[in-house]
Scaffold this motif. Structure first.
Motif, PDB file in Angstrom:
ATOM      1  N   GLY A 191       0.792  -1.219   0.000  1.00 46.70           N
ATOM      2  CA  GLY A 191       0.000   0.000   0.000  1.00 46.70           C
ATOM      3  C   GLY A 191       0.822   1.266   0.000  1.00 46.70           C
ATOM      4  O   GLY A 191       0.268   2.364  -0.181  1.00 46.70           O
ATOM      5  N   GLY A 192       2.114   1.127   0.188  1.00 44.59           N
ATOM      6  CA  GLY A 192       2.994   2.284   0.238  1.00 44.59           C
ATOM      7  C   GLY A 192       3.421   2.776  -1.131  1.00 44.59           C
ATOM      8  O   GLY A 192       2.963   2.258  -2.170  1.00 44.59           O
ATOM      9  N   SER A 193       4.309   3.769  -1.122  1.00 43.55           N
ATOM     10  CA  SER A 193       4.762   4.396  -2.359  1.00 43.55           C
ATOM     11  C   SER A 193       6.278   4.498  -2.399  1.00 43.55           C
ATOM     12  O   SER A 193       6.934   4.577  -1.357  1.00 43.55           O
ATOM     13  N   LEU A 194       6.813   4.493  -3.603  1.00 33.87           N
ATOM     14  CA  LEU A 194       8.230   4.729  -3.851  1.00 33.87           C
ATOM     15  C   LEU A 194       8.359   5.498  -5.154  1.00 33.87           C
ATOM     16  O   LEU A 194       7.503   5.380  -6.041  1.00 33.87           O
ATOM     17  N   ARG A 195       9.442   6.246  -5.273  1.00 34.52           N
ATOM     18  CA  ARG A 195       9.722   6.957  -6.523  1.00 34.52           C
ATOM     19  C   ARG A 195      11.117   6.595  -6.973  1.00 34.52           C
ATOM     20  O   ARG A 195      12.093   6.809  -6.244  1.00 34.52           O
ATOM     21  N   LEU A 196      11.210   6.041  -8.170  1.00 33.09           N
ATOM     22  CA  LEU A 196      12.496   5.715  -8.770  1.00 33.09           C
ATOM     23  C   LEU A 196      12.917   6.832  -9.720  1.00 33.09           C
ATOM     24  O   LEU A 196      12.085   7.432 -10.382  1.00 33.09           O
ATOM     25  N   SER A 197      14.230   7.063  -9.771  1.00 34.96           N
ATOM     26  CA  SER A 197      14.788   8.039 -10.701  1.00 34.96           C
ATOM     27  C   SER A 197      15.919   7.391 -11.486  1.00 34.96           C
ATOM     28  O   SER A 197      16.599   6.492 -10.974  1.00 34.96           O
ATOM     29  N   CYS A 198      16.119   7.851 -12.691  1.00 39.92           N
ATOM     30  CA  CYS A 198      17.206   7.343 -13.527  1.00 39.92           C
ATOM     31  C   CYS A 198      17.724   8.481 -14.390  1.00 39.92           C
ATOM     32  O   CYS A 198      16.960   9.063 -15.173  1.00 39.92           O
ATOM     33  N   ALA A 199      19.014   8.767 -14.259  1.00 42.03           N
ATOM     34  CA  ALA A 199      19.635   9.831 -15.037  1.00 42.03           C
ATOM     35  C   ALA A 199      20.566   9.234 -16.089  1.00 42.03           C
ATOM     36  O   ALA A 199      21.383   8.357 -15.784  1.00 42.03           O
ATOM     37  N   ALA A 200      20.428   9.706 -17.308  1.00 43.35           N
ATOM     38  CA  ALA A 200      21.291   9.268 -18.405  1.00 43.35           C
ATOM     39  C   ALA A 200      22.475  10.230 -18.554  1.00 43.35           C
ATOM     40  O   ALA A 200      22.328  11.440 -18.382  1.00 43.35           O
ATOM     41  N   SER A 201      23.632   9.660 -18.896  1.00 43.25           N
ATOM     42  CA  SER A 201      24.830  10.481 -19.036  1.00 43.25           C
ATOM     43  C   SER A 201      24.791  11.336 -20.292  1.00 43.25           C
ATOM     44  O   SER A 201      25.386  12.419 -20.343  1.00 43.25           O
ATOM     45  N   ARG A 202      24.107  10.880 -21.304  1.00 47.45           N
ATOM     46  CA  ARG A 202      23.974  11.604 -22.555  1.00 47.45           C
ATOM     47  C   ARG A 202      22.792  11.031 -23.323  1.00 47.45           C
ATOM     48  O   ARG A 202      22.271   9.967 -22.971  1.00 47.45           O
ATOM     49  N   SER A 203      22.390  11.752 -24.344  1.00 45.40           N
ATOM     50  CA  SER A 203      21.302  11.286 -25.191  1.00 45.40           C
ATOM     51  C   SER A 203      21.829  11.204 -26.613  1.00 45.40           C
ATOM     52  O   SER A 203      22.292  12.198 -27.166  1.00 45.40           O
ATOM     53  N   ILE A 204      21.774  10.013 -27.193  1.00 47.26           N
ATOM     54  CA  ILE A 204      22.365   9.828 -28.518  1.00 47.26           C
ATOM     55  C   ILE A 204      21.350   9.487 -29.592  1.00 47.26           C
ATOM     56  O   ILE A 204      21.696   9.444 -30.773  1.00 47.26           O
ATOM     57  N   PHE A 205      20.098   9.237 -29.182  1.00 52.70           N
ATOM     58  CA  PHE A 205      19.045   8.923 -30.140  1.00 52.70           C
ATOM     59  C   PHE A 205      17.974  10.006 -30.107  1.00 52.70           C
ATOM     60  O   PHE A 205      17.613  10.504 -29.054  1.00 52.70           O
ATOM     61  N   SER A 206      17.439  10.338 -31.268  1.00 54.22           N
ATOM     62  CA  SER A 206      16.330  11.274 -31.324  1.00 54.22           C
ATOM     63  C   SER A 206      15.391  10.882 -32.451  1.00 54.22           C
ATOM     64  O   SER A 206      15.814  10.824 -33.618  1.00 54.22           O
ATOM     65  N   PRO A 207      14.137  10.521 -32.127  1.00 56.42           N
ATOM     66  CA  PRO A 207      13.601  10.459 -30.774  1.00 56.42           C
ATOM     67  C   PRO A 207      14.121   9.236 -30.018  1.00 56.42           C
ATOM     68  O   PRO A 207      14.809   8.399 -30.588  1.00 56.42           O
TER      69      PRO A 207
END
Length: 118
Positions: free
Chosen positions: A15-31
């Motif tokens: 019943g609880g909550s959590l928030r996950l985060s993920c940071a990318a070092s760079r973006s090489i694809f678009s979209p």
């Protein structure tokens, strides 16, 4: 190469909550698409949710209405807000990054454990 660094896993009661985060070092694809997969012991890795760089999101049926994926393109970061957690949500959660129309992600994070237990 793209490095993905996850944070936010842990132990939570049902019943609880959590928030996950993920940071990318760079973006090489678009979209591109960033997302979250999970793997429970003895089970295959499965898609939880993914969101494209233009904001289109999809969810596994098992998490619809409980989980929300979002992203900040400027920060190259994706989030997963998990509410109403259930014991069956227990798994290692992996961040992913890849081309929108690729059948599987090109890059993976190291994984973060989420345990739902009383």
């Amino acid at each position: 190469q793209v490095q993905l660094v996850e944070s936010g896993g842990g132990l939570v009661q049902p019943g609880g909550s959590l928030r996950l985060s993920c940071a990318a070092s760079r973006s090489i694809f678009s979209p591109n698409a960033m997302g979250w997969y999970r793997q429970a012991p003895g089970k295959e890795r499965e898609l939880v949710a993914r969101v494209t760089s233009y904001g289109s999101a999809e969810y596994a049926d098992s998490v619809k209405g409980r989980f929300t994926i979002s992203r900040d393109n400027a920060k190259k970061t994706v989030y997963l807000q998990m509410n109403s957690l259930k014991p069956e949500d227990t798994a290692v959660y992996y961040c992913s990054y890849g081309r929108v129309y690729s059948p599987s992600p090109s890059y993976w994070g190291q994984g973060t454990q989420v345990t739902v237990s009383s």
